[in-house]
Design an enzyme around this catalytic site. Sequence first.
Site, mmCIF file in Angstrom:
data_model
loop_
_atom_site.group_PDB
_atom_site.id
_atom_site.type_symbol
_atom_site.label_atom_id
_atom_site.label_comp_id
_atom_site.label_asym_id
_atom_site.label_seq_id
_atom_site.Cartn_x
_atom_site.Cartn_y
_atom_site.Cartn_z
ATOM 1 N N LEU A 165 94.366 -12.609 -67.337
ATOM 2 C CA LEU A 165 93.785 -13.360 -68.449
ATOM 3 C C LEU A 165 94.824 -13.484 -69.557
ATOM 4 C CD1 LEU A 165 91.021 -14.523 -69.565
ATOM 5 C CD2 LEU A 165 90.868 -12.384 -70.833
ATOM 6 N N LYS A 212 87.723 -16.827 -68.377
ATOM 7 C CA LYS A 212 87.005 -15.605 -68.780
ATOM 8 C C LYS A 212 85.546 -15.704 -68.324
ATOM 9 C CE LYS A 212 86.928 -12.371 -72.662
ATOM 10 N NZ LYS A 212 87.412 -11.202 -71.939
ATOM 11 N N TYR A 264 82.446 -16.045 -71.156
ATOM 12 C CA TYR A 264 82.130 -15.267 -72.365
ATOM 13 C C TYR A 264 83.376 -15.079 -73.217
ATOM 14 C CZ TYR A 264 84.321 -10.996 -70.468
ATOM 15 O OH TYR A 264 85.216 -10.071 -69.981
ATOM 16 N N GLU A 274 96.583 -6.217 -64.698
ATOM 17 C CA GLU A 274 96.100 -5.950 -66.062
ATOM 18 C C GLU A 274 95.036 -4.864 -65.995
ATOM 19 O OE1 GLU A 274 94.048 -9.481 -67.602
ATOM 20 O OE2 GLU A 274 93.442 -9.981 -65.571
HETATM 21 N N1 PDD Z 1 88.090 -8.200 -72.265
HETATM 22 N N2 PDD Z 1 92.235 -8.924 -69.454
HETATM 23 C C1 PDD Z 1 90.933 -8.803 -69.109
HETATM 24 C C2 PDD Z 1 90.576 -8.749 -67.664
HETATM 25 C C3 PDD Z 1 89.945 -8.738 -70.107
HETATM 26 O O1 PDD Z 1 88.648 -8.633 -69.756
HETATM 27 C C4 PDD Z 1 90.341 -8.774 -71.474
HETATM 28 C C5 PDD Z 1 89.334 -8.712 -72.585
HETATM 29 C C6 PDD Z 1 91.705 -8.897 -71.780
HETATM 30 C C7 PDD Z 1 92.208 -8.970 -73.193
HETATM 31 O O2 PDD Z 1 91.939 -10.216 -73.783
HETATM 32 P P1 PDD Z 1 91.712 -10.377 -75.358
HETATM 33 O O3 PDD Z 1 92.889 -9.753 -76.031
HETATM 34 O O4 PDD Z 1 91.635 -11.815 -75.572
HETATM 35 O O5 PDD Z 1 90.424 -9.635 -75.672
HETATM 36 C C8 PDD Z 1 92.618 -8.989 -70.741
HETATM 37 C C9 PDD Z 1 87.003 -8.181 -73.223
HETATM 38 C C10 PDD Z 1 87.348 -7.544 -74.512
HETATM 39 C C11 PDD Z 1 85.773 -7.605 -72.546
HETATM 40 O O6 PDD Z 1 85.566 -7.950 -71.405
HETATM 41 O O7 PDD Z 1 85.015 -6.872 -73.183
#
Ligand code: PDD
Length: 294
Positions: free
Chosen positions: A206, A147, A33, A180
């Site tokens: 991630l 992801k 996703y 994270e």
């Molecule tokens: N999550 N680390 C994890 C485990 C995440 O699920 C996310 C983002 C990030 C940040 O990545 P980015 O800056 O590309 O959004 C880091 C999304 C927003 C979610 O699961 O809703």
Amino acid sequence: MPRIAYVNGRYVNHLDAAVHIEDRGFQFADSIYEVVALIDGRFADEVGHLDRLERSLKELQIPMPVSRRSLKMIMAELARRNRARNGGIYMQVTRGVATRDFKFPKDIAPTLVMTIYPANFDVAARKAKATKAVTVPDIRWKRRDIKTTALVAQVLAKQAAAEQGAYEAWMVDEKGFVTEGSSSNAWIIDKKNNLITRPTAQNSILKGVTRNALQVLCKAEKIKIVERAFTVKEALQAKEAFTSSAVALIVPVVNIDGKKIGDGKPGGITCKLMDIYMDYAVDANRKHETWTPK
Ligand code: PDD
């Protein structure tokens, strides 16, 4: 906002949007996703999110469900049909529908769904919010660079946070280092004003698109970033702390495990970064994309 969703080529009422019970996303989390912020009519870091979507699919050997150009058109059309200028786009691609069998089924088409939900990007209101985090053990698999929708470890982490009145859970590896947040990247700022965040090496986190943008924007602002793992103890002694992710963007963390960070208020550097990122996200004339695909 009217609620229209996209499911495999059709725009449908959100209430009627559905996939088959033998969809592999549902049965195996055999799916990936992306979440993209729509800020003032622009998709923030669209290139980075679509690059990462393509990469995640490649890593799982799932074909692109439609061309990249079509994906962009669907995102724009979904925003238009929902009359949205601000919101969060959620898109998911699964390997498709087949009778349950662990190995890849032959000749199936991937499933593509997309939804949009309301979001408010009022930076002043966001700065006024005092956000807490808690720490939990990181119990996830080892390919955190992909992801995937296999998020049950993060569901448990976020629930543990919510039960303690916190917004985010910072996950901690077996050596005591923060990996994270459950849905965000984790950052601290030390007494020398260095930003510290864990490297993306070894697929332990991630590669956040927002994290990546911050790296480029900080370089331009001469704010030093040190990419190294940090412990919970260091986080508790930090001057400031924050998380980064799409839609939530940059969230100041003022309390970890019940202990105040700095003076317990969103810090000066964090607030500056919130402004810098927002200026970048809404700048229609910007000269550069910050994403550097690998
Ligand atoms: N999550 N680390 C994890 C485990 C995440 O699920 C996310 C983002 C990030 C940040 O990545 P980015 O800056 O590309 O959004 C880091 C999304 C927003 C979610 O699961 O809703």
